[in-house]
Design a protein around this motif. Structure first.
Motif, short mmCIF file in Angstrom:
data_model
loop_
_atom_site.label_atom_id
_atom_site.label_comp_id
_atom_site.label_asym_id
_atom_site.label_seq_id
_atom_site.Cartn_x
_atom_site.Cartn_y
_atom_site.Cartn_z
N UNK A 1 -9.44 18.96 -17.82
CA UNK A 1 -8.29 18.15 -18.18
C UNK A 1 -7.87 17.32 -16.96
N UNK A 2 -7.71 16.03 -17.16
CA UNK A 2 -7.35 15.14 -16.06
C UNK A 2 -5.87 15.31 -15.71
N UNK A 3 -5.58 15.33 -14.43
CA UNK A 3 -4.21 15.47 -13.94
C UNK A 3 -3.61 14.09 -13.69
N UNK A 4 -2.49 13.81 -14.35
CA UNK A 4 -1.77 12.56 -14.14
C UNK A 4 -0.49 12.87 -13.38
N UNK A 5 -0.26 12.09 -12.32
CA UNK A 5 0.95 12.21 -11.52
C UNK A 5 1.76 10.93 -11.65
N UNK A 6 3.07 11.08 -11.65
CA UNK A 6 3.98 9.93 -11.67
C UNK A 6 4.64 9.84 -10.31
N UNK A 7 4.55 8.67 -9.69
CA UNK A 7 5.15 8.42 -8.38
C UNK A 7 6.27 7.40 -8.58
N UNK A 8 7.51 7.87 -8.77
CA UNK A 8 8.61 6.95 -9.05
C UNK A 8 9.31 6.45 -7.79
N UNK A 9 9.91 5.29 -7.91
CA UNK A 9 10.69 4.73 -6.81
C UNK A 9 11.08 3.30 -7.13
N UNK A 10 11.78 2.67 -6.19
CA UNK A 10 12.15 1.27 -6.40
C UNK A 10 11.09 0.34 -5.80
N UNK A 11 10.45 0.73 -4.72
CA UNK A 11 9.35 -0.04 -4.12
C UNK A 11 9.75 -1.50 -3.89
N UNK A 12 10.92 -1.69 -3.29
CA UNK A 12 11.46 -3.05 -3.10
C UNK A 12 11.71 -3.34 -1.64
N UNK A 13 10.66 -3.68 -0.90
CA UNK A 13 9.25 -3.86 -1.27
C UNK A 13 8.46 -2.57 -1.03
N UNK A 14 7.21 -2.57 -1.48
CA UNK A 14 6.32 -1.47 -1.17
C UNK A 14 6.03 -1.52 0.33
N UNK A 15 6.09 -0.36 0.97
CA UNK A 15 5.90 -0.27 2.42
C UNK A 15 4.64 0.54 2.74
N UNK A 16 4.28 0.54 4.01
CA UNK A 16 3.16 1.37 4.44
C UNK A 16 3.47 2.86 4.24
N UNK A 17 4.74 3.23 4.28
CA UNK A 17 5.13 4.60 3.98
C UNK A 17 4.86 4.96 2.54
N UNK A 18 5.23 4.07 1.62
CA UNK A 18 4.92 4.29 0.20
C UNK A 18 3.42 4.44 -0.01
N UNK A 19 2.66 3.57 0.65
CA UNK A 19 1.21 3.58 0.46
C UNK A 19 0.57 4.83 1.03
N UNK A 20 1.13 5.34 2.12
CA UNK A 20 0.64 6.60 2.69
C UNK A 20 0.78 7.72 1.66
N UNK A 21 1.94 7.80 1.03
CA UNK A 21 2.17 8.83 0.02
C UNK A 21 1.26 8.58 -1.19
N UNK A 22 1.10 7.34 -1.61
CA UNK A 22 0.22 7.02 -2.73
C UNK A 22 -1.21 7.44 -2.44
N UNK A 23 -1.69 7.16 -1.24
CA UNK A 23 -3.05 7.52 -0.86
C UNK A 23 -3.26 9.03 -0.96
N UNK A 24 -2.27 9.80 -0.50
CA UNK A 24 -2.37 11.26 -0.58
C UNK A 24 -2.25 11.74 -2.02
N UNK A 25 -1.43 11.07 -2.82
CA UNK A 25 -1.27 11.45 -4.24
C UNK A 25 -2.58 11.27 -4.99
N UNK A 26 -3.31 10.20 -4.70
CA UNK A 26 -4.58 9.95 -5.37
C UNK A 26 -5.60 11.03 -5.02
N UNK A 27 -5.46 11.65 -3.87
CA UNK A 27 -6.35 12.75 -3.50
C UNK A 27 -6.06 14.01 -4.32
N UNK A 28 -4.84 14.11 -4.87
CA UNK A 28 -4.44 15.29 -5.64
C UNK A 28 -4.60 15.13 -7.15
#
Length: 167
Positions: A1-28
């Motif tokens: 079964x595929x695992x789907x994660x939701x990463x919520x936020x305002x992302x106004x604008x998307x920052x390198x910090x947001x992308x760091x967390x996104x990169x780690x989330x994709x690994x999980x």
């Protein structure tokens, strides 16, 4: 079964910090849905559509675009998670203040929808200090934001504050 994660936020604008967390989330997770919160009482710098474009551009640069999608939501984050079939909420942490707030939110969300688990991902040390609020303030005052956001976001920020963009 595929695992789907939701990463919520305002992302106004998307920052390198947001992308760091996104990169780690994709690994999980097999699929990460970045959920842009839309609040009628707030006046964001960029429209939800432009924020979504910036996130997808950055995901392509990280070579994870095939596992990332973007949606908007204007209701409870747990309702957005259910709509997207997500069993995990991703929350990035920069410091203890974030942890205190996020623990309260995780408790409330877990009470409302126990089948959706909150997972905290600490931001990596080089990006831990970055906030979208500070990025907007620095950009608005003509400062160099190149170390805080992807280049395509920096271009849009410079255009926005020079009066050249109407996003």
């Amino acid at each position: 079964m595929a695992l789907t994660a939701l990463y919520p936020g305002s992302f106004d604008p998307v920052t390198n910090g947001h992308l760091d967390v996104l990169f780690h989330a994709v690994r999980l997770a097999d699929r990460v849905v970045v959920a842009i919160g839309v609040h009628p009482g707030k006046k964001p710098l960029f429209s939800p559509e432009i924020r979504g474009e910036m996130i997808l551009e950055a995901a392509a640069e990280l070579d994870v675009a095939d596992r990332v999608s973007v949606v908007t939501f204007d209701d409870l984050v747990v309702d957005a998670a259910k709509r997207e079939g997500a069993s995990v909420l991703i929350r990035g942490l920069r410091d203890g203040t974030d942890l205190d707030y996020e623990m309260q939110m995780a408790g409330m969300n877990g009470t409302m929808v126990p089948e959706v688990q909150t997972v905290f991902l600490p931001a990596s040390p080089p990006v831990r200090h970055i906030t979208a609020t500070l990025v907007r303030q620095i950009a608005g005052m003509g400062g160099d934001i190149s170390g805080f956001v992807p280049e395509q976001v920096a271009v849009r920020l410079r255009a926005r504050f020079s009066g050249a963009a109407s996003d």
